[in-house]
Design an enzyme around this catalytic site. Structure first.
Site, PDB file in Angstrom:
ATOM      1  N   GLY A  83       1.253  -1.376   4.268  1.00 29.54           N
ATOM      2  CA  GLY A  83       1.691  -0.098   3.709  1.00 29.54           C
ATOM      3  C   GLY A  83       2.487   0.750   4.663  1.00 29.54           C
ATOM      4  N   HIS A 100      -5.548   3.643  -1.640  1.00 34.67           N
ATOM      5  CA  HIS A 100      -6.848   3.977  -1.047  1.00 34.67           C
ATOM      6  C   HIS A 100      -7.231   5.373  -1.513  1.00 34.67           C
ATOM      7  CE1 HIS A 100      -9.359   4.372   2.916  1.00 34.67           C
ATOM      8  NE2 HIS A 100     -10.085   4.534   1.823  1.00 34.67           N
ATOM      9  N   GLU A 113      -8.642   0.540  -2.984  1.00 31.74           N
ATOM     10  CA  GLU A 113      -9.509   0.599  -1.808  1.00 31.74           C
ATOM     11  C   GLU A 113     -10.401   1.833  -1.911  1.00 31.74           C
ATOM     12  OE1 GLU A 113      -6.800   0.677   1.442  1.00 31.74           O
ATOM     13  OE2 GLU A 113      -6.755  -1.494   1.587  1.00 31.74           O
ATOM     14  N   HIS A 126      -3.792  -4.259   7.667  1.00 38.33           N
ATOM     15  CA  HIS A 126      -3.939  -3.072   8.512  1.00 38.33           C
ATOM     16  C   HIS A 126      -3.092  -3.180   9.774  1.00 38.33           C
ATOM     17  CE1 HIS A 126      -5.621   0.885   9.433  1.00 38.33           C
ATOM     18  NE2 HIS A 126      -5.356   0.517  10.663  1.00 38.33           N
ATOM     19  N   ARG A 186      -9.356   8.069  -1.029  1.00 34.75           N
ATOM     20  CA  ARG A 186     -10.305   8.510  -0.020  1.00 34.75           C
ATOM     21  C   ARG A 186     -11.180   9.644  -0.535  1.00 34.75           C
ATOM     22  NH1 ARG A 186     -10.065   7.727   5.473  1.00 34.75           N
ATOM     23  NH2 ARG A 186      -8.621   6.093   6.182  1.00 34.75           N
ATOM     24  N   HIS A 191       1.037   6.285   1.788  1.00 38.27           N
ATOM     25  CA  HIS A 191       1.760   7.276   2.588  1.00 38.27           C
ATOM     26  C   HIS A 191       2.985   7.855   1.909  1.00 38.27           C
ATOM     27  CE1 HIS A 191      -1.305   6.855   5.442  1.00 38.27           C
ATOM     28  NE2 HIS A 191      -1.110   5.569   5.530  1.00 38.27           N
ATOM     29  N   GLU A 208     -10.962  -9.249   3.164  1.00 38.70           N
ATOM     30  CA  GLU A 208      -9.686  -8.876   3.775  1.00 38.70           C
ATOM     31  C   GLU A 208      -9.943  -8.693   5.251  1.00 38.70           C
ATOM     32  OE1 GLU A 208      -7.088  -6.066   1.865  1.00 38.70           O
ATOM     33  OE2 GLU A 208      -6.288  -5.379   3.800  1.00 38.70           O
ATOM     34  N   THR A 217      -6.963   6.940  10.416  1.00 34.84           N
ATOM     35  CA  THR A 217      -6.797   5.843   9.462  1.00 34.84           C
ATOM     36  C   THR A 217      -8.055   4.983   9.586  1.00 34.84           C
ATOM     37  OG1 THR A 217      -5.392   3.997   8.755  1.00 34.84           O
ATOM     38  CG2 THR A 217      -5.587   4.350  11.116  1.00 34.84           C
ATOM     39  N   THR A 218      -8.135   3.952   8.777  1.00 33.37           N
ATOM     40  CA  THR A 218      -9.333   3.118   8.831  1.00 33.37           C
ATOM     41  C   THR A 218      -9.511   2.563  10.234  1.00 33.37           C
ATOM     42  OG1 THR A 218      -9.057   2.546   6.524  1.00 33.37           O
ATOM     43  CG2 THR A 218     -10.446   1.090   7.825  1.00 33.37           C
ATOM     44  N   ASN A 273       0.858  -1.187   0.000  1.00 31.84           N
ATOM     45  CA  ASN A 273       0.000   0.000   0.000  1.00 31.84           C
ATOM     46  C   ASN A 273       0.898   1.242   0.000  1.00 31.84           C
ATOM     47  OD1 ASN A 273      -1.493   2.282   0.985  1.00 31.84           O
ATOM     48  ND2 ASN A 273      -3.128   0.862   1.576  1.00 31.84           N
ATOM     49  N   ARG A 332      -6.956  12.869   0.956  1.00 30.98           N
ATOM     50  CA  ARG A 332      -5.845  13.305   1.828  1.00 30.98           C
ATOM     51  C   ARG A 332      -4.495  12.803   1.322  1.00 30.98           C
ATOM     52  NH1 ARG A 332      -7.242  10.061   7.313  1.00 30.98           N
ATOM     53  NH2 ARG A 332      -9.265  10.993   6.876  1.00 30.98           N
ATOM     54  N   HIS A 333      -4.488  11.708   0.554  1.00 32.14           N
ATOM     55  CA  HIS A 333      -3.191  11.246   0.022  1.00 32.14           C
ATOM     56  C   HIS A 333      -3.304  10.865  -1.455  1.00 32.14           C
ATOM     57  CE1 HIS A 333      -5.068   7.533   1.356  1.00 32.14           C
ATOM     58  NE2 HIS A 333      -4.676   7.652   2.592  1.00 32.14           N
TER      59      HIS A 333
HETATM   60  C1  LIG Z   1      -8.237  -0.341   4.758  1.00 36.18           C
HETATM   61  C2  LIG Z   1      -6.939  -0.184   5.436  1.00 36.18           C
HETATM   62  O1  LIG Z   1      -6.704  -0.667   6.494  1.00 36.18           O
HETATM   63  C3  LIG Z   1      -5.862   0.579   4.777  1.00 36.18           C
HETATM   64  O2  LIG Z   1      -5.530  -0.040   3.614  1.00 36.18           O
HETATM   65  C4  LIG Z   1      -6.302   1.991   4.506  1.00 36.18           C
HETATM   66  O3  LIG Z   1      -5.633   2.469   3.380  1.00 36.18           O
HETATM   67  C5  LIG Z   1      -5.964   2.816   5.726  1.00 36.18           C
HETATM   68  O4  LIG Z   1      -6.183   4.153   5.401  1.00 36.18           O
HETATM   69  P1  LIG Z   1      -4.909   5.107   5.305  1.00 36.18           P
HETATM   70  O5  LIG Z   1      -3.993   4.521   4.267  1.00 36.18           O
HETATM   71  O6  LIG Z   1      -5.510   6.430   4.908  1.00 36.18           O
HETATM   72  O7  LIG Z   1      -4.280   5.091   6.655  1.00 36.18           O
HETATM   73  N1  LIG Z   2      -5.761  -2.894   3.782  1.00 35.97           N
HETATM   74  C1  LIG Z   2      -4.550  -2.708   4.545  1.00 35.97           C
HETATM   75  C2  LIG Z   2      -3.554  -1.914   3.758  1.00 35.97           C
HETATM   76  O1  LIG Z   2      -3.681  -1.767   2.562  1.00 35.97           O
HETATM   77  C3  LIG Z   2      -2.387  -1.344   4.435  1.00 35.97           C
HETATM   78  O2  LIG Z   2      -2.696  -0.965   5.751  1.00 35.97           O
HETATM   79  P1  LIG Z   2      -1.449  -0.382   6.603  1.00 35.97           P
HETATM   80  O3  LIG Z   2      -0.341  -1.398   6.524  1.00 35.97           O
HETATM   81  O4  LIG Z   2      -1.041   0.916   5.969  1.00 35.97           O
HETATM   82  O5  LIG Z   2      -1.989  -0.242   8.003  1.00 35.97           O
END
Ligand SMILES: CC(=O)[C@@H](O)[C@H](O)COP(=O)(O)O
Ligand SMILES: NCC(=O)COP(=O)(O)O
Length: 260
Positions: free
Chosen positions: A216, A47, A74, A194, A49, A14, A155, A104-105, A11, A53-54
């Protein structure tokens, strides 16, 4: 017969967070994605959003045209996002809950409480050729609802496990193991993600039947010190080690069961 190697979805949200911090053109998530692929990422997760934001739509469009592996987009279950997915047609779409004020999520998608909307979203995504995944808490009712919604993939939200320590972490880990077992028995493909990082990922990789881990924040943070390619390669090595440990444990449990 060895199970297939667990896949790693990187992911890159960031990388875009750092770019958006100053409104510059760098660092470019597209460059990060290609480097992550060179290091062995099996897919790229982003993701988009609602608050942008990113990740920006520009990133989604360019990645759709440049990735060598595949995109896991996402997004929230909204008309705007579903229309965008129908236009962009990413290989995978993971439906996630979204609240503007969240850092975050937070929790998983409430599939059971929104079965009509999620089912409709899964139908639209399938019609667009996108494989739908539902980002859910490791809860039996949510897993059953995912099947009813027609999603082929879930997931499992590993956030509670990642944030817990001691006995609470052991309880959350057991929840993940039970959830994976239930989902696999129902014919679902089981991903997880996550909050996974270099010190908690191996145990999750050891859970039998996990298809893919999406990671990520920890990888991008590590990349600040060792470089993105090394950060990805290190994570892949840990996932392999975790899956192998899980296989050894399963074989030993099988042998023990048959010796007594
Ligand atoms: C769904 C999840 O857990 C992450 O993949 C998501 O991208 C978190 O959001 P941020 O990347 O904005 O933190
Ligand atoms: N769905 C989880 C993801 O894509 C990455 O989450 P994180 O490792 O950034 O918390």
């Amino acid at each position: 017969m060895y199970p297939p190697r667990i896949l790693l979805g990187v992911n890159i949200d960031h990388v875009a967070t750092l770019r958006q911090a100053r409104g510059t053109r760098y660092p470019d998530p597209v460059q990060a994605a290609l480097l992550a692929e060179e290091a062995g990422a099996d897919g790229i997760t982003i993701h988009l959003r609602e608050d942008r934001r990113h990740i920006q739509e520009r990133d989604v469009r360019l990645l759709a045209e440049t990735l060598n592996t595949r995109m896991n987009l996402e997004m929230a279950v909204t008309g705007e996002m579903l229309t965008l997915a129908e236009q962009m047609r990413p290989a995978h779409v993971c439906l996630v809950p979204e609240k503007r004020e969240e850092l975050t999520t937070e929790g998983g998608l409430d599939v059971a409480g929104g079965l009509g909307a999620v089912s409709d979203a899964c139908r639209r995504l399938a019609a667009a050729g996108c494989e739908a995944s539902l980002f859910i808490d490791p809860e039996p009712a949510q897993i059953e609802a995912a099947v009813k919604a027609g999603a082929p993939v879930i997931e499992l939200h590993t956030g509670a496990y990642a944030e817990a320590t001691g006995e609470a972490a052991r309880r959350e880990y057991a929840r993940l193991c039970r959830a994976a077992e239930q989902a696999l028995a129902l014919g679902l493909v089981v991903n997880a993600g996550h909050g996974l990082h270099y010190h908690n990922v191996e145990a999750v990789a050891a859970i039998p039947g996990i298809n893919e881990l999406n990671i990520g924040h920890a990888i991008i943070a590590r990349a600040l010190f060792v470089g993105l390619k090394e950060a990805v390669a290190e994570m892949k090595r840990l996932i392999v080690a975790g899956q192998e440990a899980g296989l050894v444990a399963a074989i030993e449990a099988h042998d023990h069961e048959h010796d007594h």
